[in-house]
Design a protein around this motif. Structure first.
Motif, PDB file in Angstrom:
ATOM      1  N   GLY A  57      49.813  50.920  31.754  1.00  0.00           N
ATOM      2  CA  GLY A  57      49.744  51.590  30.574  1.00  0.00           C
ATOM      3  C   GLY A  57      50.788  52.908  30.536  1.00  0.00           C
ATOM      4  N   GLY A  58      50.434  53.785  31.458  1.00  0.00           N
ATOM      5  CA  GLY A  58      51.378  54.754  31.772  1.00  0.00           C
ATOM      6  C   GLY A  58      52.214  54.876  31.016  1.00  0.00           C
ATOM      7  N   ARG A  59      52.909  56.611  30.844  1.00  0.00           N
ATOM      8  CA  ARG A  59      54.322  56.322  30.595  1.00  0.00           C
ATOM      9  C   ARG A  59      55.346  57.577  30.408  1.00  0.00           C
ATOM     10  NH1 ARG A  59      59.132  54.161  27.270  1.00  0.00           N
ATOM     11  NH2 ARG A  59      57.763  52.140  26.452  1.00  0.00           N
ATOM     12  N   GLY A  60      55.885  58.271  31.302  1.00  0.00           N
ATOM     13  CA  GLY A  60      56.342  59.325  31.242  1.00  0.00           C
ATOM     14  C   GLY A  60      58.371  58.825  31.204  1.00  0.00           C
ATOM     15  N   THR A  61      58.972  60.307  31.479  1.00  0.00           N
ATOM     16  CA  THR A  61      59.940  60.481  31.596  1.00  0.00           C
ATOM     17  C   THR A  61      60.902  60.029  33.014  1.00  0.00           C
ATOM     18  OG1 THR A  61      60.186  62.016  29.600  1.00  0.00           O
ATOM     19  CG2 THR A  61      61.908  62.207  30.640  1.00  0.00           C
ATOM     20  N   LEU A  62      62.022  59.645  33.012  1.00  0.00           N
ATOM     21  CA  LEU A  62      62.326  59.519  34.371  1.00  0.00           C
ATOM     22  C   LEU A  62      63.904  60.691  34.557  1.00  0.00           C
ATOM     23  CD1 LEU A  62      62.957  58.508  37.354  1.00  0.00           C
ATOM     24  CD2 LEU A  62      64.119  56.503  36.349  1.00  0.00           C
ATOM     25  N   SER A  63      64.526  60.599  33.153  1.00  0.00           N
ATOM     26  CA  SER A  63      65.630  61.250  32.914  1.00  0.00           C
ATOM     27  C   SER A  63      66.489  60.996  31.048  1.00  0.00           C
ATOM     28  CB  SER A  63      66.684  60.143  33.695  1.00  0.00           C
ATOM     29  OG  SER A  63      67.239  59.082  33.183  1.00  0.00           O
ATOM     30  N   GLU A  75      69.069  71.293  39.034  1.00  0.00           N
ATOM     31  CA  GLU A  75      68.338  70.204  38.324  1.00  0.00           C
ATOM     32  C   GLU A  75      69.066  68.898  39.004  1.00  0.00           C
ATOM     33  OE1 GLU A  75      71.652  70.628  34.698  1.00  0.00           O
ATOM     34  OE2 GLU A  75      69.454  70.877  33.975  1.00  0.00           O
ATOM     35  N   TYR A  76      68.396  67.967  39.307  1.00  0.00           N
ATOM     36  CA  TYR A  76      68.334  66.957  39.970  1.00  0.00           C
ATOM     37  C   TYR A  76      69.499  65.700  38.777  1.00  0.00           C
ATOM     38  CZ  TYR A  76      65.844  68.376  43.540  1.00  0.00           C
ATOM     39  OH  TYR A  76      65.076  68.655  44.499  1.00  0.00           O
ATOM     40  N   ARG A  77      70.748  65.176  38.549  1.00  0.00           N
ATOM     41  CA  ARG A  77      71.336  64.817  37.778  1.00  0.00           C
ATOM     42  C   ARG A  77      72.402  63.080  38.646  1.00  0.00           C
ATOM     43  NH1 ARG A  77      73.757  66.524  33.379  1.00  0.00           N
ATOM     44  NH2 ARG A  77      73.011  69.290  32.824  1.00  0.00           N
ATOM     45  N   VAL A  83      67.035  64.302  35.950  1.00  0.00           N
ATOM     46  CA  VAL A  83      66.255  63.620  36.273  1.00  0.00           C
ATOM     47  C   VAL A  83      65.274  64.166  36.289  1.00  0.00           C
ATOM     48  CG1 VAL A  83      65.356  61.877  38.143  1.00  0.00           C
ATOM     49  CG2 VAL A  83      67.644  62.172  38.448  1.00  0.00           C
ATOM     50  N   ASP A  84      64.077  63.997  35.547  1.00  0.00           N
ATOM     51  CA  ASP A  84      62.951  64.967  35.717  1.00  0.00           C
ATOM     52  C   ASP A  84      62.190  64.398  36.666  1.00  0.00           C
ATOM     53  OD1 ASP A  84      59.915  65.876  34.922  1.00  0.00           O
ATOM     54  OD2 ASP A  84      60.340  65.925  32.751  1.00  0.00           O
ATOM     55  N   LEU A  85      62.486  65.058  38.290  1.00  0.00           N
ATOM     56  CA  LEU A  85      61.070  64.692  38.799  1.00  0.00           C
ATOM     57  C   LEU A  85      59.712  64.800  38.729  1.00  0.00           C
ATOM     58  CD1 LEU A  85      62.809  62.980  41.586  1.00  0.00           C
ATOM     59  CD2 LEU A  85      63.131  65.773  43.102  1.00  0.00           C
ATOM     60  N   VAL A  86      59.576  65.430  37.933  1.00  0.00           N
ATOM     61  CA  VAL A  86      57.767  66.290  38.066  1.00  0.00           C
ATOM     62  C   VAL A  86      57.240  64.983  37.305  1.00  0.00           C
ATOM     63  CG1 VAL A  86      55.836  68.124  36.753  1.00  0.00           C
ATOM     64  CG2 VAL A  86      57.780  68.755  38.285  1.00  0.00           C
ATOM     65  N   SER A  87      58.044  64.696  36.839  1.00  0.00           N
ATOM     66  CA  SER A  87      57.139  63.056  35.626  1.00  0.00           C
ATOM     67  C   SER A  87      57.472  62.243  36.064  1.00  0.00           C
ATOM     68  CB  SER A  87      58.347  63.040  34.113  1.00  0.00           C
ATOM     69  OG  SER A  87      57.938  62.196  33.974  1.00  0.00           O
ATOM     70  N   PHE A  88      58.422  61.901  37.351  1.00  0.00           N
ATOM     71  CA  PHE A  88      58.100  60.800  38.034  1.00  0.00           C
ATOM     72  C   PHE A  88      57.570  60.405  38.674  1.00  0.00           C
ATOM     73  CE2 PHE A  88      59.905  58.598  41.246  1.00  0.00           C
ATOM     74  CZ  PHE A  88      60.588  57.721  41.338  1.00  0.00           C
ATOM     75  N   GLU A 119      65.464  57.464  41.522  1.00  0.00           N
ATOM     76  CA  GLU A 119      63.993  57.973  42.484  1.00  0.00           C
ATOM     77  C   GLU A 119      64.313  58.273  43.286  1.00  0.00           C
ATOM     78  OE1 GLU A 119      64.430  54.425  38.864  1.00  0.00           O
ATOM     79  OE2 GLU A 119      66.012  54.939  40.293  1.00  0.00           O
ATOM     80  N   LEU A 120      65.901  57.908  43.717  1.00  0.00           N
ATOM     81  CA  LEU A 120      65.506  59.155  45.737  1.00  0.00           C
ATOM     82  C   LEU A 120      66.265  60.347  45.620  1.00  0.00           C
ATOM     83  CD1 LEU A 120      68.170  55.425  46.988  1.00  0.00           C
ATOM     84  CD2 LEU A 120      66.187  55.877  46.940  1.00  0.00           C
ATOM     85  N   PHE A 121      65.908  60.705  44.798  1.00  0.00           N
ATOM     86  CA  PHE A 121      65.739  62.117  44.680  1.00  0.00           C
ATOM     87  C   PHE A 121      64.306  63.137  44.938  1.00  0.00           C
ATOM     88  CE2 PHE A 121      69.396  62.264  41.509  1.00  0.00           C
ATOM     89  CZ  PHE A 121      70.206  62.499  42.733  1.00  0.00           C
ATOM     90  N   SER A 122      63.320  61.547  45.237  1.00  0.00           N
ATOM     91  CA  SER A 122      61.728  62.048  45.481  1.00  0.00           C
ATOM     92  C   SER A 122      61.611  61.767  46.753  1.00  0.00           C
ATOM     93  CB  SER A 122      60.992  61.713  44.492  1.00  0.00           C
ATOM     94  OG  SER A 122      60.055  61.473  45.002  1.00  0.00           O
ATOM     95  N   GLN A 123      61.678  62.963  47.483  1.00  0.00           N
ATOM     96  CA  GLN A 123      61.533  62.629  49.353  1.00  0.00           C
ATOM     97  C   GLN A 123      59.461  62.126  48.914  1.00  0.00           C
ATOM     98  OE1 GLN A 123      63.754  62.866  51.757  1.00  0.00           O
ATOM     99  NE2 GLN A 123      64.915  62.985  50.358  1.00  0.00           N
TER     100      GLN A 123
END
Length: 190
Positions: A57-63, A75-77, A83-88, A119-123
């Protein structure tokens, strides 16, 4: 023999819908399942971004559609989306860590929709997925994009694994694949 199941297909073909239907079928048969899927965010009929929605049920911004303003932070675009890497990462990494903990109730299923450019911006995400793929206690039910343009290294790594079964989803076959996907995931748990 397959240990993980991935769906691939063109954008908008119904991969996420199929994952959601498979998730419901697996849950209703008592299989422990967690993970996340991506969902379009629309305002006045226009797509303005994507959210990550966890099965708990959690929800957050991906982009979201980015402005042309210059910002101090990197910025990751992907196209028009920032892309909101922190939120993801705040939403997804704990889910992946928890699914890898031994539950003692047989193999869990982890839904990962999707493993794509954003998603692949996140190591950290890549490392967590690799760890889940290599582990023995979790079956991944995920989606990956079709090969197009420059290959995405990690996606091709997944696609070429001998322990991964990939279903190609089309408009013609999407309604008939559900049973095969659910059965394959159930067999992966054995």
């Amino acid at each position: 023999m397959a240990k993980h199941v991935f769906l691939t297909g063109s954008p908008g073909v119904g991969k996420t819908t199929l994952i959601q239907k498979a998730t419901q079928a697996l849950k209703s048969s008592g299989i422990p399942i967690d993970g996340f899927y991506t969902e379009e965010v629309r305002v006045d009929g226009r797509r303005t971004g994507f959210d990550v929605v966890t099965l708990s049920g959690g929800r957050g911004t991906l982009s979201k559609v980015g402005s042309d303003s210059t910002t101090a932070r990197r910025e990751y675009r992907v196209g028009q989306y920032v892309v909101d890497l922190v939120s993801f990462e705040q939403l997804v990494l704990p889910v992946l860590r928890n699914v890898n903990l031994d539950s003692g109730t047989g193999k869990k299923v982890c839904v990962i929709d999707e493993i794509g450019k954003m998603e692949l911006f996140s190591q950290s995400f890549i490392r967590a997925v690799r760890q889940t793929l290599a582990g023995s206690g979790t079956v991944i039910l995920g989606t990956i994009p079709i090969p197009k343009g420059k290959p995405l290294g990690f996606v091709e790594e997944i696609r070429s694994r001998k322990d991964v079964k990939v279903f190609s989803v089309t408009k013609e076959n999407r309604d008939s694949l559900l049973e095969d996907i659910v059965t394959t995931v159930q067999n992966c748990r054995k």
